[in-house]
Design a protein around this motif. Structure first.
Motif, PDB file in Angstrom:
ATOM      1  N   LEU A   1       9.982  13.258  -1.810  1.00 24.73           N
ATOM      2  CA  LEU A   1      10.663  13.211  -3.095  1.00 24.73           C
ATOM      3  C   LEU A   1      11.986  12.458  -2.988  1.00 24.73           C
ATOM      4  O   LEU A   1      12.297  11.588  -3.815  1.00 24.73           O
ATOM      5  CB  LEU A   1      10.900  14.628  -3.619  1.00 24.73           C
ATOM      6  CG  LEU A   1      11.515  14.748  -5.012  1.00 24.73           C
ATOM      7  CD1 LEU A   1      10.635  14.109  -6.067  1.00 24.73           C
ATOM      8  CD2 LEU A   1      11.779  16.206  -5.354  1.00 24.73           C
ATOM      9  N   ALA A   2      12.758  12.761  -1.961  1.00 22.59           N
ATOM     10  CA  ALA A   2      14.031  12.068  -1.760  1.00 22.59           C
ATOM     11  C   ALA A   2      13.817  10.579  -1.560  1.00 22.59           C
ATOM     12  O   ALA A   2      14.542   9.744  -2.107  1.00 22.59           O
ATOM     13  CB  ALA A   2      14.769  12.655  -0.558  1.00 22.59           C
ATOM     14  N   SER A   3      12.807  10.241  -0.783  1.00 21.52           N
ATOM     15  CA  SER A   3      12.524   8.837  -0.500  1.00 21.52           C
ATOM     16  C   SER A   3      12.137   8.094  -1.769  1.00 21.52           C
ATOM     17  O   SER A   3      12.603   6.975  -2.024  1.00 21.52           O
ATOM     18  CB  SER A   3      11.402   8.740   0.536  1.00 21.52           C
ATOM     19  OG  SER A   3      11.084   7.389   0.821  1.00 21.52           O
ATOM     20  N   LEU A   4      11.278   8.692  -2.576  1.00 23.33           N
ATOM     21  CA  LEU A   4      10.810   8.026  -3.790  1.00 23.33           C
ATOM     22  C   LEU A   4      11.932   7.820  -4.798  1.00 23.33           C
ATOM     23  O   LEU A   4      12.056   6.755  -5.409  1.00 23.33           O
ATOM     24  CB  LEU A   4       9.668   8.829  -4.419  1.00 23.33           C
ATOM     25  CG  LEU A   4       8.335   8.749  -3.681  1.00 23.33           C
ATOM     26  CD1 LEU A   4       7.380   9.831  -4.169  1.00 23.33           C
ATOM     27  CD2 LEU A   4       7.710   7.372  -3.849  1.00 23.33           C
ATOM     28  N   VAL A   5      12.773   8.838  -4.982  1.00 18.78           N
ATOM     29  CA  VAL A   5      13.874   8.720  -5.939  1.00 18.78           C
ATOM     30  C   VAL A   5      14.893   7.688  -5.456  1.00 18.78           C
ATOM     31  O   VAL A   5      15.380   6.847  -6.227  1.00 18.78           O
ATOM     32  CB  VAL A   5      14.535  10.089  -6.172  1.00 18.78           C
ATOM     33  CG1 VAL A   5      15.772   9.953  -7.048  1.00 18.78           C
ATOM     34  CG2 VAL A   5      13.543  11.054  -6.807  1.00 18.78           C
ATOM     35  N   THR A   6      15.205   7.738  -4.166  1.00 14.71           N
ATOM     36  CA  THR A   6      16.151   6.777  -3.601  1.00 14.71           C
ATOM     37  C   THR A   6      15.622   5.355  -3.693  1.00 14.71           C
ATOM     38  O   THR A   6      16.347   4.418  -4.051  1.00 14.71           O
ATOM     39  CB  THR A   6      16.444   7.131  -2.130  1.00 14.71           C
ATOM     40  OG1 THR A   6      17.025   8.423  -2.076  1.00 14.71           O
ATOM     41  CG2 THR A   6      17.402   6.136  -1.513  1.00 14.71           C
ATOM     42  N   ARG A   7      14.339   5.192  -3.379  1.00 20.86           N
ATOM     43  CA  ARG A   7      13.745   3.852  -3.425  1.00 20.86           C
ATOM     44  C   ARG A   7      13.671   3.339  -4.865  1.00 20.86           C
ATOM     45  O   ARG A   7      13.890   2.147  -5.123  1.00 20.86           O
ATOM     46  CB  ARG A   7      12.362   3.895  -2.803  1.00 20.86           C
ATOM     47  CG  ARG A   7      11.716   2.527  -2.593  1.00 20.86           C
ATOM     48  CD  ARG A   7      12.529   1.648  -1.686  1.00 20.86           C
ATOM     49  NE  ARG A   7      11.754   0.481  -1.259  1.00 20.86           N
ATOM     50  CZ  ARG A   7      12.282  -0.611  -0.719  1.00 20.86           C
ATOM     51  NH1 ARG A   7      13.594  -0.682  -0.536  1.00 20.86           N
ATOM     52  NH2 ARG A   7      11.514  -1.611  -0.348  1.00 20.86           N
ATOM     53  N   GLY A   8      13.359   4.221  -5.816  1.00 19.54           N
ATOM     54  CA  GLY A   8      13.380   3.808  -7.217  1.00 19.54           C
ATOM     55  C   GLY A   8      14.750   3.308  -7.630  1.00 19.54           C
ATOM     56  O   GLY A   8      14.880   2.306  -8.340  1.00 19.54           O
ATOM     57  N   ALA A   9      15.794   4.008  -7.180  1.00 16.91           N
ATOM     58  CA  ALA A   9      17.159   3.576  -7.476  1.00 16.91           C
ATOM     59  C   ALA A   9      17.471   2.242  -6.812  1.00 16.91           C
ATOM     60  O   ALA A   9      18.198   1.408  -7.366  1.00 16.91           O
ATOM     61  CB  ALA A   9      18.155   4.646  -7.024  1.00 16.91           C
TER      62      ALA A   9
ATOM     63  N   TRP B   1       5.080   3.666  -1.399  1.00 16.87           N
ATOM     64  CA  TRP B   1       4.892   4.917  -0.659  1.00 16.87           C
ATOM     65  C   TRP B   1       3.416   5.247  -0.509  1.00 16.87           C
ATOM     66  O   TRP B   1       2.964   5.686   0.567  1.00 16.87           O
ATOM     67  CB  TRP B   1       5.629   6.038  -1.392  1.00 16.87           C
ATOM     68  CG  TRP B   1       5.361   7.423  -0.884  1.00 16.87           C
ATOM     69  CD1 TRP B   1       6.020   8.082   0.111  1.00 16.87           C
ATOM     70  CD2 TRP B   1       4.366   8.335  -1.377  1.00 16.87           C
ATOM     71  NE1 TRP B   1       5.498   9.341   0.271  1.00 16.87           N
ATOM     72  CE2 TRP B   1       4.485   9.524  -0.617  1.00 16.87           C
ATOM     73  CE3 TRP B   1       3.396   8.257  -2.374  1.00 16.87           C
ATOM     74  CZ2 TRP B   1       3.656  10.625  -0.835  1.00 16.87           C
ATOM     75  CZ3 TRP B   1       2.566   9.354  -2.590  1.00 16.87           C
ATOM     76  CH2 TRP B   1       2.701  10.523  -1.825  1.00 16.87           C
ATOM     77  N   SER B   2       2.626   5.046  -1.581  1.00 17.70           N
ATOM     78  CA  SER B   2       1.208   5.429  -1.557  1.00 17.70           C
ATOM     79  C   SER B   2       0.420   4.646  -0.519  1.00 17.70           C
ATOM     80  O   SER B   2      -0.623   5.101  -0.047  1.00 17.70           O
ATOM     81  CB  SER B   2       0.590   5.251  -2.946  1.00 17.70           C
ATOM     82  OG  SER B   2       0.395   3.874  -3.257  1.00 17.70           O
ATOM     83  N   ARG B   3       0.908   3.468  -0.162  1.00 13.59           N
ATOM     84  CA  ARG B   3       0.237   2.642   0.845  1.00 13.59           C
ATOM     85  C   ARG B   3       0.852   2.817   2.233  1.00 13.59           C
ATOM     86  O   ARG B   3       0.671   1.984   3.106  1.00 13.59           O
ATOM     87  CB  ARG B   3       0.293   1.172   0.429  1.00 13.59           C
ATOM     88  CG  ARG B   3      -0.591   0.835  -0.744  1.00 13.59           C
ATOM     89  CD  ARG B   3      -2.063   0.891  -0.352  1.00 13.59           C
ATOM     90  NE  ARG B   3      -2.374  -0.147   0.637  1.00 13.59           N
ATOM     91  CZ  ARG B   3      -3.213   0.018   1.651  1.00 13.59           C
ATOM     92  NH1 ARG B   3      -3.823   1.164   1.834  1.00 13.59           N
ATOM     93  NH2 ARG B   3      -3.451  -0.972   2.494  1.00 13.59           N
ATOM     94  N   GLY B   4       1.559   3.930   2.423  1.00 10.58           N
ATOM     95  CA  GLY B   4       2.070   4.240   3.751  1.00 10.58           C
ATOM     96  C   GLY B   4       3.431   3.672   4.051  1.00 10.58           C
ATOM     97  O   GLY B   4       3.832   3.599   5.217  1.00 10.58           O
ATOM     98  N   GLY B   5       4.162   3.249   3.018  1.00 11.43           N
ATOM     99  CA  GLY B   5       5.506   2.729   3.228  1.00 11.43           C
ATOM    100  C   GLY B   5       6.405   3.752   3.893  1.00 11.43           C
ATOM    101  O   GLY B   5       6.189   4.963   3.768  1.00 11.43           O
ATOM    102  N   PRO B   6       7.435   3.319   4.601  1.00 12.97           N
ATOM    103  CA  PRO B   6       8.286   4.251   5.348  1.00 12.97           C
ATOM    104  C   PRO B   6       9.103   5.141   4.425  1.00 12.97           C
ATOM    105  O   PRO B   6       9.476   4.746   3.320  1.00 12.97           O
ATOM    106  CB  PRO B   6       9.206   3.309   6.140  1.00 12.97           C
ATOM    107  CG  PRO B   6       9.262   2.056   5.306  1.00 12.97           C
ATOM    108  CD  PRO B   6       7.890   1.917   4.719  1.00 12.97           C
TER     109      PRO B   6
END
Length: 334
Positions: A19-27, A305-310
């Protein structure tokens, strides 16, 4: 080397680290910090929408193209699901041809679980009847961009306890000291199991989740007021008198008397004069259209992320205000 497919059917599928990764990456995408990156070069994405969509379908289609993927679009009448093929068989077949599938279904989320019963093709829920997880990620990305943090934010949600509200209730309490108050019309609140899951999450993070079915004694000094359309996409209400029940829950300028600095969020489409007044939606507090643009930024984060991104673990994780254990990938409460 083959990438590991990650499925996103519910917010509860995400660890705190996810969750943290996705929100940070979206930003990051929203701020232009990831411009030009093409982590999906060579990938093929299926975009299947059994219901209408403007923002989510365009966001995932545009996002996939920007990240280097090619897309195949399917409409509601295009797959053999309509002739009785099982979701498991459909998923197994598509997984040999697609790298990921973004889907909006007509109802039961079990359909997506069927597609996700294989591990070659990532499956992303772009809205089902019970939950809209990618909307919640958009909302958190927008809040982080607006306030520079999520920890300690106070959010007032007004309206039906629909799939958008469910996803928000599951995602927002992951962050320390957040207060989420939902005011939903009688008979149109959150599903009981969603409230139980949200409460369990809040108990471990020090957040609070409150639901009431009236508009009395509203919380003061909230940071954001959020509403959604009264007639959720693809649904109808059995009660012919539902508009009378919903009327007191319209978001108007009066809500800003006790929260003058609050921003306004709406997942759109909006019906001015129903769930929200034009004065609010088009006024200076509204960031609803920036929120809509963040659909694409958040979609790009999900696709990667869904494709295995870090997993991203920048210093902004602290600003997010997740509970201790996020870097280690603490699992959410179930």
């Amino acid at each position: 080397m083959a990438l590991t497919a990650r499925h996103l059917i519910s917010i509860d599928d995400l660890t705190d680290a996810d969750l943290a990764s996705l929100v940070t990456r979206g930003a990051d995408f929203a701020a232009g910090r990831a411009a030009g990156e093409r982590p999906l070069d060579g990938a093929v994405a299926g975009i299947y929408f059994a219901r209408t969509s403007t923002r989510t379908r365009t966001a995932f289609s545009s996002g996939a193209l920007r990240l280097g993927a090619r897309i195949i679009a399917y409409g509601p009448g295009d797959l053999q699901l309509n002739t009785g093929e099982s979701t498991e068989d459909t998923g197994r077949v598509l997984s040999g041809m697609l790298d990921l599938l973004v889907a909006r279904t007509a109802g039961d989320p079990a359909e997506m679980r069927g597609w996700a019963s294989q591990d070659r093709m990532a499956v992303v829920n772009a809205m089902s009847a019970d939950e809209h997880p990618t909307q919640a990620l958009t909302d958190l990305t927008t809040l982080l961009g607006q306030f520079g943090r999520i920890e300690g934010l106070r959010v007032l949600y007004v309206g039906e306890g629909n799939n958008t509200a469910a996803a928000l209730a599951l995602a927002l309490p992951r962050f320390r000291s957040v207060h989420l108050e939902l005011r939903t019309p009688p008979g149109y609140g959150l599903a009981p199991d969603v409230l139980v899951r949200a409460a369990a999450t809040a108990a471990r993070t020090g957040a609070t989740v409150v639901e009431r079915h009236d508009m009395d004694d509203l919380p003061r000094d909230v940071d954001a007021v959020y509403t959604t359309r009264w007639q959720t996409t693809g649904t109808s209400k059995p009660d012919p008198d539902w508009r009378r029940i919903f009327a007191p829950f319209q978001v108007g300028a009066a809500l800003w008397r006790t929260s003058p600095d609050a921003v306004f969020l709406h997942d759109l489409p909006a019906h001015r004069g129903e769930e929200v007044t034009a004065e609010v939606l088009d006024g200076p507090a509204s960031i609803a259209f920036r929120q809509a643009e963040n659909k694409m930024n958040s979609a790009m984060a999900v696709l990667e992320w869904s494709r295995g991104g870090p997993l991203r673990e920048p210093s902004s994780v602290a600003a997010l205000g997740l509970a201790p254990g996020v870097v280690a990938g603490a699992a959410p409460a179930r």
